[in-house]
Design a protein around this motif. Structure first.
Motif, PDB file in Angstrom:
ATOM      1  N   VAL A  58      33.517  32.530  40.012  1.00 42.15           N
ATOM      2  CA  VAL A  58      33.547  31.922  41.346  1.00 42.15           C
ATOM      3  C   VAL A  58      34.530  30.759  41.302  1.00 42.15           C
ATOM      4  N   ILE A  59      35.573  30.855  42.132  1.00 43.83           N
ATOM      5  CA  ILE A  59      36.697  29.913  42.066  1.00 43.83           C
ATOM      6  C   ILE A  59      36.840  29.171  43.403  1.00 43.83           C
ATOM      7  N   ASN A  60      37.599  28.087  43.386  1.00 41.43           N
ATOM      8  CA  ASN A  60      37.754  27.248  44.568  1.00 41.43           C
ATOM      9  C   ASN A  60      38.670  27.885  45.611  1.00 41.43           C
ATOM     10  N   LYS A 102      46.500  31.166  43.564  1.00 40.10           N
ATOM     11  CA  LYS A 102      47.024  30.664  42.279  1.00 40.10           C
ATOM     12  C   LYS A 102      46.180  31.183  41.110  1.00 40.10           C
ATOM     13  N   ASP A 103      44.858  31.114  41.262  1.00 38.66           N
ATOM     14  CA  ASP A 103      43.950  31.558  40.197  1.00 38.66           C
ATOM     15  C   ASP A 103      44.096  33.055  39.934  1.00 38.66           C
ATOM     16  N   VAL A 156      43.930  24.408  35.803  1.00 38.19           N
ATOM     17  CA  VAL A 156      44.268  25.419  36.806  1.00 38.19           C
ATOM     18  C   VAL A 156      43.200  25.387  37.901  1.00 38.19           C
ATOM     19  N   ASP A 157      41.924  25.389  37.463  1.00 40.06           N
ATOM     20  CA  ASP A 157      40.797  25.315  38.391  1.00 40.06           C
ATOM     21  C   ASP A 157      39.522  25.072  37.591  1.00 40.06           C
ATOM     22  N   GLY A 200      32.872  25.443  33.813  1.00 41.26           N
ATOM     23  CA  GLY A 200      33.973  25.067  32.925  1.00 41.26           C
ATOM     24  C   GLY A 200      35.283  25.094  33.682  1.00 41.26           C
ATOM     25  N   MET A 201      36.371  25.069  32.944  1.00 39.23           N
ATOM     26  CA  MET A 201      37.703  25.010  33.539  1.00 39.23           C
ATOM     27  C   MET A 201      38.603  26.116  32.985  1.00 39.23           C
ATOM     28  N   MET A 202      39.589  26.508  33.761  1.00 44.19           N
ATOM     29  CA  MET A 202      40.751  27.230  33.242  1.00 44.19           C
ATOM     30  C   MET A 202      41.859  26.191  33.126  1.00 44.19           C
TER      31      MET A 202
END
Length: 359
Positions: free
Chosen positions: A112-114, A120-121, A96-97, A86-88
């Motif tokens: 798990v983020i980019n 930023k996240d 956001v990501d 999904g997304m934030m």
């Protein structure tokens, strides 16, 4: 500022990898060549160092409620061992990501983020947590990560690494001690991702390379692989200005779950229709459309290319492009400006190659 290096950096250099900056890290782009590595993943098994990805652990009494507050998908009915994509989003619906959420326990979630969005996240996650009874842990430096991808990935995982994984279906995971093993990846093929400390990741890499059962693959073919099956890349198909609805990812936006950041804007866009839409475009020529190239209709600009390639698996010049919604219907004829010439194209589905996942 100097780029970071993953725990496998020296091994990539020793293998003669082409190293280039990506997401604040010096990363291997290719070892032999992108076409060979791409075909290895489609036909056999390729291994990627994706240790540049970021990890955040959210736990505590309000963990479920808080994750649902910042995430477009719905974590309430998730069983432990399940993963959701999904997304934030920001309040205006921009992204956001995009991320994966792993449910570790009823009160514990692993995000798990980019790589390019880690700082930023982390700032965003901390800011939005005010008023929630949660503990936030930035664990990005504690984990290395391997992606073992391709039709032979399951056999390689079990026979080379000794990691039993047959029971895992797509988007599920298990923990083996301090190691997380998930049936995930971003290639359109069956595959797994392994999260662990640097020592274990190095040990796994050495076993995989010594086995002769798989090949090292760089981020170059990771991009061609994800593109062919229509998977978005943050900064190209998703951004602060490109909402999940524009990107055709409304299935991951659960408007019936209650409040979450960006819900009002996304609900309005879903109801009224997004002003722009992400589409596929196939060119009749072999010219290659690149990110940022203009899409035209009768000589007038209507959008721009987000990602384009001459596909390795299907031998076609195609792209994904964000265009005005009026021109997003399948079969619409458009042109793409490539340097000083225009080339005819036709709007088509964004998925140029079929995924092969274990459901």
């Amino acid at each position: 500022m100097e780029n970071k290096k993953t725990c496998l950096y020296d091994k990539h250099v020793a293998l003669g990898a082409l190293i280039s900056p990506f997401g604040g890290f010096d990363m291997p782009i290719q070892y032999s060549n992108i076409v060979d590595e791409h075909q290895t993943v489609r036909q056999a098994c390729g291994v990627f160092d994706v240790s540049h990805m970021g990890e955040v652990l959210i736990s505590g009494p309000d963990a479920e409620r808080y994750v649902n507050h910042i995430f477009t998908n719905d974590v309430r009915e998730m069983p432990v061992g399940k993963i959701l994509y999904g997304m934030m989003c920001y309040e205006h619906g921009g992204v956001v990501d995009d991320l994966l959420v792993y449910k570790m326990a009823s009160d514990c979630f692993f995000l798990v983020i980019n790589a390019s969005n880690i700082d930023k996240d982390w700032a965003w996650i901390q800011e939005q947590a005010k008023g929630y009874d949660v503990q936030l842990e930035h664990q990005s430096d504690q984990y290395g990560e391997l992606a073992i991808q391709g039709p032979e990935a399951e056999a390689v995982m079990e026979e080379v690494l000794g990691l039993e994984c047959k029971e895992l279906v797509f988007y599920t995971f298990k923990t083996i001690g301090k190691v997380i093993v998930s049936r995930t990846g971003y290639t359109g093929e069956d595959g797994f991702e392994v999260y662990a400390d640097a020592a274990y990741i190095n040990e796994c890499w050495d076993k995989l390379m010594a086995s002769g059962r798989c090949k090292p693959c760089g981020l170059g073919c990771r991009d061609t692989l994800r593109f062919e099956v229509g998977l978005p890349l943050y900064g190209d198909e998703l951004s602060e200005d490109i909402t999940p609805i524009m990107a055709g990812l409304g299935i991951f936006v659960k408007l019936d779950k209650g409040e979450f950041i960006g819900k009002e804007a996304l609900a309005k866009q879903k109801a009224e229709g997004a002003p722009k839409k992400l589409v596929g475009i196939e060119l009749s020529d072999k010219a290659i459309p690149r990110h940022g190239y203009a899409v035209l209709k009768d000589g007038q600009p209507i959008g721009e290319v987000t990602t384009g390639y001459h596909t390795i698996s299907t031998d076609k010049s195609v792209c994904m492009a964000l265009v005005d919604a009026a021109y997003a219907s399948l079969g619409t004829e458009v042109e793409i400006q490539i340097r000083k010439k225009t080339f005819p194209g036709t709007v088509c589905k964004k998925k140029f190659y079929d995924k092969h996942y274990k459901k």
